[in-house]
Write a protein that holds these residues in place. Structure first.
Motif, PDB file in Angstrom:
ATOM      1  N   LEU A   1       0.836  -1.207   0.000  1.00  0.00           N
ATOM      2  CA  LEU A   1       0.000   0.000   0.000  1.00  0.00           C
ATOM      3  C   LEU A   1       0.866   1.249   0.000  1.00  0.00           C
ATOM      4  N   ASP A   2       1.938   1.231   0.772  1.00  0.00           N
ATOM      5  CA  ASP A   2       2.843   2.380   0.820  1.00  0.00           C
ATOM      6  C   ASP A   2       3.458   2.632  -0.550  1.00  0.00           C
ATOM      7  N   ARG A   3       3.883   1.548  -1.215  1.00  0.00           N
ATOM      8  CA  ARG A   3       4.502   1.685  -2.534  1.00  0.00           C
ATOM      9  C   ARG A   3       3.478   2.137  -3.591  1.00  0.00           C
TER      10      ARG A   3
ATOM     11  N   LYS B   1      -1.814   8.907  -4.212  1.00  0.00           N
ATOM     12  CA  LYS B   1      -2.903   8.977  -3.244  1.00  0.00           C
ATOM     13  C   LYS B   1      -2.336   9.046  -1.841  1.00  0.00           C
ATOM     14  N   ARG B   2      -3.046   9.737  -0.968  1.00  0.00           N
ATOM     15  CA  ARG B   2      -2.640   9.815   0.437  1.00  0.00           C
ATOM     16  C   ARG B   2      -3.433   8.766   1.210  1.00  0.00           C
ATOM     17  N   LEU B   3      -2.851   7.603   1.340  1.00  0.00           N
ATOM     18  CA  LEU B   3      -3.501   6.506   2.049  1.00  0.00           C
ATOM     19  C   LEU B   3      -2.737   6.234   3.334  1.00  0.00           C
ATOM     20  N   SER B   4      -3.460   6.214   4.463  1.00  0.00           N
ATOM     21  CA  SER B   4      -2.798   6.048   5.753  1.00  0.00           C
ATOM     22  C   SER B   4      -2.743   4.593   6.204  1.00  0.00           C
TER      23      SER B   4
ATOM     24  N   VAL C   1      -7.474  -2.084  -4.570  1.00  0.00           N
ATOM     25  CA  VAL C   1      -8.101  -1.237  -3.557  1.00  0.00           C
ATOM     26  C   VAL C   1      -7.434   0.133  -3.502  1.00  0.00           C
ATOM     27  N   CYS C   2      -6.144   0.172  -3.794  1.00  0.00           N
ATOM     28  CA  CYS C   2      -5.428   1.451  -3.810  1.00  0.00           C
ATOM     29  C   CYS C   2      -5.953   2.346  -4.936  1.00  0.00           C
ATOM     30  N   ALA C   3      -6.171   1.741  -6.094  1.00  0.00           N
ATOM     31  CA  ALA C   3      -6.656   2.510  -7.251  1.00  0.00           C
ATOM     32  C   ALA C   3      -8.078   3.023  -7.026  1.00  0.00           C
ATOM     33  N   LEU C   4      -8.883   2.276  -6.270  1.00  0.00           N
ATOM     34  CA  LEU C   4     -10.304   2.609  -6.118  1.00  0.00           C
ATOM     35  C   LEU C   4     -10.633   3.365  -4.846  1.00  0.00           C
ATOM     36  N   SER C   5      -9.737   3.368  -3.865  1.00  0.00           N
ATOM     37  CA  SER C   5     -10.065   3.971  -2.573  1.00  0.00           C
ATOM     38  C   SER C   5     -10.223   5.483  -2.687  1.00  0.00           C
ATOM     39  N   THR C   6     -11.285   5.987  -2.060  1.00  0.00           N
ATOM     40  CA  THR C   6     -11.539   7.436  -2.059  1.00  0.00           C
ATOM     41  C   THR C   6     -11.350   8.029  -0.672  1.00  0.00           C
ATOM     42  N   THR C   7     -10.943   7.196   0.281  1.00  0.00           N
ATOM     43  CA  THR C   7     -10.728   7.660   1.654  1.00  0.00           C
ATOM     44  C   THR C   7      -9.306   7.310   2.076  1.00  0.00           C
TER      45      THR C   7
END
Length: 470
Positions: free
Chosen positions: A334-336, A343-346, A375-381
């Motif tokens: 996910l970090d990569r 995207k800013r994913l925590s 999920v990284c490509a589709l996540s909006t949160t």
């Protein structure tokens, strides 16, 4: 016995314990400190929130019944401030329905009073494993295996063996299911070896058409066949002094197995059309997901080649056999990938990470990577929710390609199919593609395809002598 070792080796975890019962608070603190954790104990939700402002713990353990703001309201506030921080609730029987509802909102789990001490420590260990940092920095002497993200005992033992093997020049056979990371391990062995400064070259023996594979491996000279307009170095020569990975060796055609065996015996390679062999110095690592013993029994794989390749055998575990690595790998990917998709994913919601760690993973690490990419490509949160993970796990996991990458792959496969169908006749292939010859040649050049390699020579079959029954 295996599962307890990582907990002993892990650094102390900071746990925030919340309970208005002073005796219960003291008992919980003593039990957790005895298990090696750092404990901050408070008697109310307000005091807990004040502690969160001072230092973020790795876990919150709270009673549901608290004065003023209760444990459920505390969870809501924790979730708002630190979405990936796991929360475990302690509840009396009368508040079980509330606790059950809370788990659907993201509470890691709940335990009923009087709780079982052993179960409490197990749940805490599971929650801490899920919220562990994505990747620990490798030690200086572990740079060779930096690409392999793992903390499982199975992988630790395998990597120790791989490191020892790397110091020799013995041929290595890597076995393991598709997607288990055979090429990553081969690269790690190369980096740990005395050949690390020389090239590492990988070839998938099952992905290259048989008509091209010989030229790819051994090279060809100018004029060896139609369209061979210059000398071409094969992968053996490209890897000279270094390491050559023959991936999916079990898919190599029998005719080429004979020629490969000769190269390994003579330590020299003769390009297609050449009259003389060129000496080579290459360390061979081969990999397969096939049962080579069964392939030998059915005369699909040569026994003499098998023993030449299988000097040392290493078996990679499936992802299900190293389940403690799933959260680590998922956060690492996910970090990569969040950087790739800008995207800013925590991180993952606790329930989403829990779903990942309990999934079957028939496609192993490769499937996990593809699920995380989806999920990284589709996540909006900022926090990847459970619903996205469930959707990705329900659908067959396919590699996410850009449009340009997918078009490039289709073009090459389409051209290879046409040339095989027309026996390398460019005029016929261009006619079938409804393109003029100039444009068709341009496409062939773009994909490094030479029509002559698809022509069937009458004498090809006579060049191979089957030595198995001599």
């Amino acid at each position: 016995m295996e599962s307890s070792a990582p907990h002993r080796a892990a650094p102390p975890a900071r746990i925030l314990v919340v309970d208005d019962d002073a005796d219960m608070l003291r008992l919980l603190s003593l039990r957790l400190k005895a298990a090696g954790h750092d404990v901050v104990a408070v008697g109310s939700a307000e005091a807990a929130l004040a502690q969160l402002d001072i230092a973020r713990p790795q876990l919150v353990l709270s009673d549901v019944r608290l004065p003023g703001r209760d444990g459920l309201a505390l969870f809501d506030e924790v979730r708002a401030r630190h979405p990936s921080l796991p929360v475990i609730l302690l509840t009396a029987h009368g508040t079980i329905p509330d606790a059950v509802e809370a788990t659907s909102r993201g509470v890691f789990t709940y335990l009923t009073k009087p709780y079982d001490g052993k179960e409490l420590l197990e749940k805490i260990a599971q929650a801490l494993a899920l919220s562990a940092p994505a990747v620990a920095q490798p030690h200086a002497d572990e740079d060779w295996r930096a690409e392999i993200v793992s903390r499982s005992h199975r992988m630790t033992d395998l990597l120790s063996e791989a490191y020892m093997v790397a110091q020799s020049d013995a041929s290595v056979l890597l076995r393991g299911d598709s997607g288990s990371g055979k090429e990553l391990l081969a690269r790690a062995i190369h980096r740990a070896s005395p050949r690390a400064a020389r090239p590492f070259v990988a070839v998938n023996c099952g992905a290259i058409p048989e008509a091209l594979l010989e030229s790819e491996l051994f090279g060809h000279v100018k004029g060896a066949f139609t369209d061979a307009v210059s000398n071409h170095k094969g992968l053996f020569q490209a890897a000279d002094g270094g390491t050559l990975l023959l991936d999916e060796i079990g898919d190599m055609p029998p005719a080429l197995q004979v020629k490969l065996l000769r190269v390994l015996q003579e330590r020299a390679v003769r390009p297609v059309g050449a009259s003389q062999a060129t000496p080579i110095d290459v360390r061979i690592i081969s990999a397969t997901h096939r049962d080579l013993e069964a392939a030998m029994a059915s005369a699909q794989f040569r026994e003499d080649l098998y023993y030449r390749l299988n000097v040392v055998s290493l078996v990679l575990p499936t992802l299900a056999e190293r389940r403690e690595d799933i959260a680590l790998l998922a956060n690492h990917f996910l970090d990569r990938l969040s950087r790739k998709y800008d995207k800013r994913l925590s991180g993952f919601a606790p329930e989403a990470l829990k779903a990942l760690t309990t999934a079957a993973w028939p496609g192993n690490v490769r499937q996990l990577y593809n699920v995380v990419e989806q999920v990284c490509a589709l996540s909006t949160t900022p926090l990847v929710p459970l619903t996205l993970v469930q959707r990705a796990l329900r659908t067959p996991s396919t590699q996410v390609l850009s449009f340009a990458e997918a078009r490039q792959r289709f073009e090459r496969e389409y051209l290879v199919g046409l040339l095989k169908m027309t026996d390398g006749n460019v005029a016929d292939a261009a006619r079938l593609a409804q393109r003029n010859r100039t444009e068709f040649y341009r496409l062939l050049q773009k994909h490094a395809l030479t029509p002559g390699q698809f022509k069937q020579e009458a004498g090809d079959a006579d060049d191979v002598v089957d030595e198995r029954h001599e």
